[in-house]
Design a protein around this motif. Structure first.
Motif, PDB file in Angstrom:
ATOM      1  N   LYS A  41       0.873  -1.264  -0.042  1.00 24.31           N
ATOM      2  CA  LYS A  41       0.130   0.082  -0.079  1.00 24.31           C
ATOM      3  C   LYS A  41       0.965   1.255   0.118  1.00 24.31           C
ATOM      4  N   GLU A  44      -0.436   4.228  -2.427  1.00 23.53           N
ATOM      5  CA  GLU A  44      -1.738   4.783  -1.820  1.00 23.53           C
ATOM      6  C   GLU A  44      -1.507   5.666  -0.739  1.00 23.53           C
ATOM      7  N   VAL A  45      -0.698   5.119   0.354  1.00 21.75           N
ATOM      8  CA  VAL A  45      -0.825   5.822   1.630  1.00 21.75           C
ATOM      9  C   VAL A  45       0.186   7.185   1.222  1.00 21.75           C
ATOM     10  N   SER A  47       0.755   8.801  -1.545  1.00 22.89           N
ATOM     11  CA  SER A  47      -0.288   9.578  -2.153  1.00 22.89           C
ATOM     12  C   SER A  47      -1.240  10.696  -1.199  1.00 22.89           C
ATOM     13  N   GLU A  48      -1.733   9.657  -0.311  1.00 27.40           N
ATOM     14  CA  GLU A  48      -2.917  10.394   0.513  1.00 27.40           C
ATOM     15  C   GLU A  48      -2.219  11.354   1.368  1.00 27.40           C
ATOM     16  N   VAL A  49      -1.004  11.157   2.036  1.00 28.87           N
ATOM     17  CA  VAL A  49      -0.084  12.060   2.548  1.00 28.87           C
ATOM     18  C   VAL A  49       0.181  13.509   1.616  1.00 28.87           C
ATOM     19  N   GLU A  51      -1.225  14.515  -0.886  1.00 31.52           N
ATOM     20  CA  GLU A  51      -2.772  15.327  -1.471  1.00 31.52           C
ATOM     21  C   GLU A  51      -3.000  15.818  -0.145  1.00 31.52           C
ATOM     22  N   SER A  52      -3.177  15.306   0.869  1.00 33.81           N
ATOM     23  CA  SER A  52      -3.737  15.921   2.173  1.00 33.81           C
ATOM     24  C   SER A  52      -3.303  17.466   2.538  1.00 33.81           C
ATOM     25  N   ARG A  63      -7.701  15.674   8.049  1.00 36.22           N
ATOM     26  CA  ARG A  63      -7.639  14.087   8.257  1.00 36.22           C
ATOM     27  C   ARG A  63      -6.818  13.620   9.204  1.00 36.22           C
ATOM     28  N   PHE A  66      -1.487  10.057  10.279  1.00 35.06           N
ATOM     29  CA  PHE A  66      -0.764   8.667  10.266  1.00 35.06           C
ATOM     30  C   PHE A  66      -0.005   8.401  11.296  1.00 35.06           C
ATOM     31  N   GLU A 271       4.933  12.578   8.399  1.00 36.06           N
ATOM     32  CA  GLU A 271       3.600  11.762   7.852  1.00 36.06           C
ATOM     33  C   GLU A 271       4.155  10.878   6.873  1.00 36.06           C
ATOM     34  N   ALA A 275       3.087   7.160   7.285  1.00 34.72           N
ATOM     35  CA  ALA A 275       2.498   6.225   6.529  1.00 34.72           C
ATOM     36  C   ALA A 275       3.134   4.874   6.012  1.00 34.72           C
TER      37      ALA A 275
END
Ligand SMILES: Cc1ncc(COP(=O)(O)O)c(C=O)c1O
Length: 432
Positions: A41, A44-45, A47-49, A51-52, A63, A66, A271, A275
């Protein structure tokens, strides 16, 4: 050259060590497992960081961090109440020692055989590391090293390679003399002693998640404890005297409050690292099983080789976490000190074997007098260690050969090759 002469040359090349120009046990195109292993993952994780917009915990609420998720996961994994993530294992040790509230210059017992961080962390926390000897068979600090004459305020019980320190016995002696036990579990994620996790038995437990560790976020660390008061202090010590408020903070404001009951510095985990650490949890147990299975195989394969012993945890260690696998050679071949044995194995196998680090009393990495800011504590360190000897640490450092845990992420054939290489080195070294 006749056919017979040709066969003799081929056979001599096979028995000659690869460092002397012989044919290696493994050909260079046979690969070893790589480390680090990127978790499924990861993209995925990350990118989440990205973009957040929340790249670290000192950012506006939004959000869930992590960092918070990792703290929960790691605390659950170790069965402890509190986990405070930090940026490095060294920082974990610094804030753990600061949290004890010891007077400036108080001695702290540190094993002579370990990475330099527990000693430098003591200095950074304003304390005086005093080096103590280790067990010659395992290289690990034990209860007999808890010398009350030093007047120490704490002892750092370091778990090393794949062997845990006997924290319950160390604690029993330390408590009699008013010393706190800080566990350095930087090399022992998931190891257990009679069912209790490394890091969870001392007053505080410290971990590193630097790249080489079995759980890694590139750089990272954590302090764990069951003590809620200590945990609150640790939070401040690692985030410039600020902590989480315990309830959501809205309105785009910073998600930390200036509680300032103790003075901290910035040791926050970012982060991206948090993550990756969360994602890596999915693989950790399976990797432990693979490494432990291979390590047992290697132990069996070398059981009948005289003078060779695969480093083993004590019987009380109910779960092994292999950070480094170790082979102890005793006696050593006369012409081969252990760094030469390590070079020979590396050449045979194409994977790195290396001797343990030199004991800290003669380590080039521990010269506190080079730091003017340490003032008189550095000179006290020099004076304290003038007459001290560490024969067991020296013994272990001269007789063991180590390899990284990724060497044990492979298969049966890899272990068979290591065993073949060890036999070959022993045979050549002793002229057997
Ligand atoms: C026993 C031990 N303690 C502490 C540390 C320090 O951790 P870090 O490198 O994350 O600062 C390490 C790192 O290798 C270690 O092996």
């Amino acid at each position: 050259m006749t056919h017979l002469q040709n066969r003799e040359v081929v056979s001599a090349k096979r028995t000659a060590l690869a460092i002397d120009g012989g044919t290696p046990v493994r050909s260079p195109d046979q690969r070893w497992p790589k480390w680090p292993v990127s978790p499924k993952k990861a993209h995925e994780v990350l990118s989440e960081v990205l973009e957040s917009g929340r790249w670290t915990l000192s950012s506006a609420g939004g959000r869930e961090l992590f960092e918070r998720r990792f703290a929960r996961m790691f605390a659950d994994y170790l069965d402890v109440r509190h986990c405070v993530p930090v940026d490095h294992g060294s920082s974990a040790l610094v804030i753990a020692m600061e949290a004890l509230g010891l007077e400036h210059g108080t001695p702290v017992l540190v094993p002579a055989l370990t990475w330099v961080a527990p000693a430098t962390a003591a200095f950074r926390a304003g304390l005086l590391p005093v080096l103590v000897d280790v067990d010659p068979d395992t290289g690990i600090v034990g209860p007999d090293a808890v010398d009350p004459a030093v007047g120490a305020g704490a002892v750092v019980a370091v778990h090393l390679a794949c062997v845990m320190a006997d924290v319950p016995s160390i604690t029993a002696v330390a408590q009699q003399h008013g010393m706190a036990v800080v566990e350095d579990a930087a090399q022992a994620h998931g190891a257990r002693w009679l069912g209790q996790a490394a890091g969870s038995m001392g007053r505080l437990g410290c971990f590193s998640m630097q790249q080489s560790k079995v759980l890694t976020g590139a750089e990272g660390g954590a302090v764990v404890t069951d003590d809620a008061d200590l945990a609150a202090v640790l939070e401040e010590l690692r985030a410039d005297s600020r902590r989480y408020p315990g309830e959501p903070i809205g309105g785009g404001r910073l998600e930390l409050v200036e509680s300032a009951t103790s003075m901290g510095a910035n040791f926050c985990m970012n982060e991206f690292s948090a993550a990756i650490l969360c994602a890596q949890f999915d693989d950790l147990e399976a990797q432990h099983v693979t490494r432990n299975t291979n390590y047992r195989r290697l132990t069996e394969l070398l059981a009948d080789v005289d003078g060779v012993r695969v480093l083993q945890p004590r019987a009380e260690q109910t779960q092994t976490s292999i950070y480094q696998g170790g082979i102890v050679f005793d006696p050593l071949p006369a012409t081969m000190p252990n760094d030469r044995v390590a070079e020979a194995l590396t050449a045979e196998l194409g994977v790195l074997f290396f001797p343990p680090r030199e004991p800290l009393h003669r380590s080039r990495l521990l010269r506190p007098w080079m730091k003017p800011s340490l003032g008189p504590v550095a000179e006290r360190f020099r004076q304290q260690h003038l007459d001290r000897r560490y024969p067991h640490a020296e013994y272990f450092a001269r007789h063991a050969v180590l390899t990284h845990h990724s060497t044990f992420l492979g298969d049966e054939q890899d272990m068979a090759d290591i065993a073949t290489a060890v036999r070959k080195v022993v045979t050549a070294g002793f002229g057997r």
